[in-house]
Design an enzyme around this catalytic site. Sequence first.
Site, PDB file in Angstrom:
ATOM      1  N   ASP A 208       0.864  -1.179   0.000  1.00 19.96           N
ATOM      2  CA  ASP A 208       0.000   0.000   0.000  1.00 19.96           C
ATOM      3  C   ASP A 208       0.901   1.229   0.000  1.00 19.96           C
ATOM      4  O   ASP A 208       2.115   1.140   0.257  1.00 19.96           O
ATOM      5  CB  ASP A 208      -0.923  -0.034   1.249  1.00 19.96           C
ATOM      6  N   ARG A 272     -14.571  -4.376  -4.869  1.00 21.85           N
ATOM      7  CA  ARG A 272     -15.089  -3.467  -3.843  1.00 21.85           C
ATOM      8  C   ARG A 272     -16.603  -3.304  -4.011  1.00 21.85           C
ATOM      9  O   ARG A 272     -17.352  -3.311  -3.032  1.00 21.85           O
ATOM     10  CB  ARG A 272     -14.407  -2.090  -3.953  1.00 21.85           C
TER      11      ARG A 272
HETATM   12  N1  NVA Z   1      -3.602   3.471   3.521  1.00 27.07           N
HETATM   13  C1  NVA Z   1      -4.229   4.318   2.534  1.00 27.07           C
HETATM   14  C2  NVA Z   1      -5.319   3.589   1.846  1.00 27.07           C
HETATM   15  C3  NVA Z   1      -6.043   4.369   0.778  1.00 27.07           C
HETATM   16  C4  NVA Z   1      -7.148   3.589   0.136  1.00 27.07           C
HETATM   17  C5  NVA Z   1      -4.750   5.574   3.212  1.00 27.07           C
HETATM   18  O1  NVA Z   1      -5.290   5.474   4.325  1.00 27.07           O
HETATM   19  O2  NVA Z   1      -4.602   6.654   2.643  1.00 27.07           O
HETATM   20  N1   CP Z   2      -8.849   1.627  -2.117  1.00 30.96           N
HETATM   21  C1   CP Z   2      -9.603   2.704  -1.821  1.00 30.96           C
HETATM   22  O1   CP Z   2     -10.240   2.770  -0.753  1.00 30.96           O
HETATM   23  O2   CP Z   2      -9.583   3.675  -2.770  1.00 30.96           O
HETATM   24  P1   CP Z   2     -10.174   5.142  -2.632  1.00 30.96           P
HETATM   25  O3   CP Z   2      -9.342   5.871  -1.601  1.00 30.96           O
HETATM   26  O4   CP Z   2     -10.013   5.746  -4.012  1.00 30.96           O
HETATM   27  O5   CP Z   2     -11.596   5.067  -2.204  1.00 30.96           O
END
Ligand code: NVA
Ligand code: CP
Length: 287
Positions: A208, A272
Amino acid sequence: MIKHMPNLLDFSKQELKEIIDLGIDIKKEPEKYRDSMKDKTLVMWFEKSSLRTRVSFETGATRLGGHAIYLDASTTHTKKANLSDEVKCLSRYADIMMARVFDHETIATFQEASSVPIINALCDKFHPCQALADMMTIFETIKNPEDATIAYIGDGNNVCNSLIIAAKTLGIKINVAAPKSLEPDYVPDFLTENPQEAVSNADFVYTDTWVSMGDEEKKEKKMHALKEFQVNETLLGNRFFMHCLPAIRGQEVTDKVIESEKSLVYEQAENRMHIQKAIMLTLLTWK
Ligand code: NVA
Ligand code: CP
């Protein structure tokens, strides 16, 4: 009884499997479910930005015959109003709500004030909808998911926490490679600071972004701590690649990995929508 989804800790293996099976069935036969949210309204509350979560929830509700309303801080009274008052009002209009918030405590405030189910659509600690979409993707990709091992490489963040909880509940092994300062809040099956060690027996390699929403002040520290944790072709080998997106190409992952034949990232994104339909239907009919 109302059932919320603040994280996945209160869900049994059986319950998670039922949601995943429902997601898979909805994906296969969407027509069967086209009226299952008829006349129902989903309220979506966003403190942070989003692409996948917003669009997959909104289209998901529409395709189930329901309706979704997007709310964000700039067009509501969030700065001056009492949040519990606002949630109490919302739950008199909505049948179900999702919230993407900075602080996990805000999800608890939603739950206390709401008379309808609350789904956590990401906070600083968890991302349960993502983890369930990821598990659905794994179930679709290999025959015996319970024999699979996931290796999560990088920041021990919200996505990592939920992935650990989901994998362990479902009996899927999970290794984590993270710097000592960025270890997850939950204990994986195997924890190391060495990405090579984490992937050695893995079928799926997951990473991530290094700087999550709300972590911008820690950017320099995180970038420094994570510089040896990039998922590149050498680390990936012949394993499947997973990422919740958005990805910062050139940081946590290379172009070649994200575009490789073994990359599942767009399946995860599609799932999703299917899994969130399954989550909404499950919570709306919980007895
Ligand atoms: N770890 C990331 C995930 C985004 C979908 C965040 O919290 O920004
Ligand atoms: N993976 C995810 O939650 O993407 P967004 O931040 O674009 O919603």
